[in-house]
Design a protein around this motif. Sequence first.
Motif, short mmCIF file in Angstrom:
data_model
loop_
_atom_site.label_atom_id
_atom_site.label_comp_id
_atom_site.label_asym_id
_atom_site.label_seq_id
_atom_site.Cartn_x
_atom_site.Cartn_y
_atom_site.Cartn_z
N LYS A 8 42.48 45.63 46.01
CA LYS A 8 43.83 46.04 45.63
C LYS A 8 44.09 45.69 44.17
CE LYS A 8 46.19 45.81 50.09
NZ LYS A 8 45.09 45.53 50.98
N THR A 9 44.88 46.52 43.50
CA THR A 9 45.24 46.20 42.12
C THR A 9 46.67 45.67 42.04
OG1 THR A 9 45.92 48.48 41.79
CG2 THR A 9 43.67 47.89 41.11
N LYS A 10 47.45 45.88 43.13
CA LYS A 10 48.86 45.48 43.10
C LYS A 10 49.34 45.28 44.53
CE LYS A 10 53.31 47.55 41.83
NZ LYS A 10 53.93 48.79 41.36
N VAL A 11 50.11 44.22 44.75
CA VAL A 11 50.71 43.98 46.07
C VAL A 11 52.18 43.60 45.87
CG1 VAL A 11 50.72 42.51 48.13
CG2 VAL A 11 48.54 43.22 47.14
N HIS A 12 53.05 44.16 46.70
CA HIS A 12 54.49 43.91 46.61
C HIS A 12 54.93 43.18 47.88
CE1 HIS A 12 58.82 45.87 46.53
NE2 HIS A 12 58.84 44.55 46.43
N ARG A 50 55.83 41.05 42.80
CA ARG A 50 54.69 41.98 42.67
C ARG A 50 53.54 41.24 42.00
NH1 ARG A 50 59.40 44.75 42.31
NH2 ARG A 50 59.55 46.66 43.56
N ALA A 51 52.37 41.34 42.61
CA ALA A 51 51.19 40.62 42.12
C ALA A 51 50.15 41.63 41.64
CB ALA A 51 50.60 39.76 43.24
N TYR A 52 49.62 41.39 40.43
CA TYR A 52 48.61 42.28 39.81
C TYR A 52 47.36 41.47 39.50
CZ TYR A 52 52.79 45.11 38.84
OH TYR A 52 53.96 45.83 38.95
N GLN A 53 46.19 42.10 39.68
CA GLN A 53 44.93 41.44 39.32
C GLN A 53 44.97 41.05 37.84
OE1 GLN A 53 42.60 40.58 41.34
NE2 GLN A 53 42.57 41.99 43.09
N ALA A 54 44.49 39.86 37.53
CA ALA A 54 44.43 39.38 36.14
C ALA A 54 43.37 38.30 36.05
CB ALA A 54 45.79 38.83 35.71
N ASP A 55 42.97 37.98 34.80
CA ASP A 55 41.95 36.93 34.61
C ASP A 55 42.57 35.54 34.64
OD1 ASP A 55 40.01 38.86 34.35
OD2 ASP A 55 40.28 39.03 32.17
N ASP A 56 43.83 35.45 34.22
CA ASP A 56 44.48 34.14 34.22
C ASP A 56 45.81 34.24 34.98
OD1 ASP A 56 45.87 35.69 32.49
OD2 ASP A 56 45.55 34.44 30.71
N PHE A 57 46.65 33.20 34.90
CA PHE A 57 47.89 33.15 35.67
C PHE A 57 49.09 33.31 34.74
CE2 PHE A 57 44.73 31.04 38.18
CZ PHE A 57 45.04 31.39 39.48
N SER A 58 49.97 34.27 35.05
CA SER A 58 51.17 34.46 34.23
C SER A 58 52.29 34.99 35.12
CB SER A 58 50.89 35.43 33.08
OG SER A 58 50.48 36.69 33.60
N ALA A 119 54.64 34.75 46.73
CA ALA A 119 53.44 34.68 45.88
C ALA A 119 52.20 34.33 46.72
CB ALA A 119 53.63 33.66 44.77
N LEU A 120 52.35 33.39 47.66
CA LEU A 120 51.22 33.04 48.54
C LEU A 120 50.72 34.27 49.29
CD1 LEU A 120 52.13 29.69 50.39
CD2 LEU A 120 50.21 30.05 48.83
N LEU A 121 51.68 34.97 49.91
CA LEU A 121 51.31 36.13 50.73
C LEU A 121 50.74 37.25 49.87
CD1 LEU A 121 51.36 37.12 53.65
CD2 LEU A 121 53.66 38.02 53.24
N ALA A 122 51.37 37.49 48.71
CA ALA A 122 50.93 38.58 47.83
C ALA A 122 49.52 38.32 47.32
CB ALA A 122 51.90 38.73 46.66
N CYS A 123 49.26 37.09 46.87
CA CYS A 123 47.92 36.78 46.33
C CYS A 123 46.86 36.83 47.42
CB CYS A 123 47.92 35.41 45.65
SG CYS A 123 48.89 35.39 44.12
N ASP A 124 47.23 36.37 48.62
CA ASP A 124 46.27 36.42 49.74
C ASP A 124 45.86 37.86 50.02
OD1 ASP A 124 44.84 35.01 51.86
OD2 ASP A 124 46.22 36.02 53.24
N HIS A 125 46.81 38.79 49.94
CA HIS A 125 46.48 40.21 50.15
C HIS A 125 45.76 40.81 48.95
CE1 HIS A 125 48.40 41.52 54.00
NE2 HIS A 125 48.90 40.30 53.88
N LEU A 126 46.22 40.45 47.76
CA LEU A 126 45.62 40.99 46.52
C LEU A 126 44.16 40.58 46.42
CD1 LEU A 126 46.48 42.45 43.78
CD2 LEU A 126 46.59 40.14 42.83
N TRP A 127 43.89 39.32 46.68
CA TRP A 127 42.54 38.78 46.52
C TRP A 127 41.67 38.97 47.76
CZ3 TRP A 127 44.74 33.43 44.60
CH2 TRP A 127 45.28 33.58 43.30
N GLY A 128 42.28 39.36 48.87
CA GLY A 128 41.51 39.51 50.11
C GLY A 128 41.00 38.19 50.65
#
Length: 312
Positions: A8-12, A50-58, A119-128
């Motif tokens: 995924k590239t984005k999770v809401h 909304r969570a988007y793939q990135a190299d660092d945290f912002s 954020a926990l739920l979004a990142c868990d889905h974004l990162w699989g």
Amino acid sequence: MSHRAAAKTKVHVRAPGKINVFLKVGRLQDDGYHDVASAYQAVSLFEDVRAYQADDFSVSVTGSVDLDGVPTDETNIAVQAAKLLARETGHQGGVHLEIEKHVPAAGGMGGGSADAAAALLACDHLWGTALPRERMLELAAELGADVPFALTGGTAIGTGRGDKLSPALAQGHSHWVLVLPDSGLSTPEVYHELDRHRQRNGSTLLPVTDRPEVDPKVLQALRAGDPHMLAESMHNDLQAAALQLEPALIDILELGEANGALTGIVSGSGPTIAFLAADVDSALDLQVALSAARLDVVRVSGPVHGARVLAE
């Protein structure tokens, strides 16, 4: 292309604010904390993350409420949630979080906790990373006492620091009118004021226990879905302290009750005030009356579900 390769590239994710319909605070303990007994209700005022793939945290923050004092660096609780999940799962990448706030900051409604849960739920889905639900609730509790409830939603009893949750049966829907603050109150400051209040008035107050409990009348009222019964059993130990720090809240409480609210209560550590209405029509009338007094008012209902992923 296999399903696993299509990251995924984005999770809401949307997560709710809460009202404490009941809050008892135990004695100040040696570690500086208090045990509490709370009845939480998740209400229809939401944070969108909304969570988007990135190299660092912002993180970036927008919204319909005052954003002064909401950090946009790594001290933001949503960024802390994402980093905690990355450490837990060994995930190597980062995330960019966009937070859209509608729950008042430092308002006693758990807006920051909702951001962390989302954020926990979004990142868990974004990162699989597919973290088991039990473990996610444990991570949530590490982030803050109200974060597990923002994940589960509904109506629940919280004990310990407020993070040990058990679902409470609740019939029907409660109708609330919230008066949103024009400035926040610091939760630690309100707890300090409560401790000072108890020292000053120790002889006239009921004895304070180490292990507070939720009044059975609150549970009965929620089970029955009876707003009149609920109004009679609602209570917040932090209210006196919040009113001491923000005396203008006293006039607002009186105004709401003069305009048909069954009762009003400071939510959590305040300064948001939650008025319980008998039904949707009474809530509409109250909303109009309080808006006419130039207060920032929103009408909500509960219970609603906890944090969940939305399809874009």
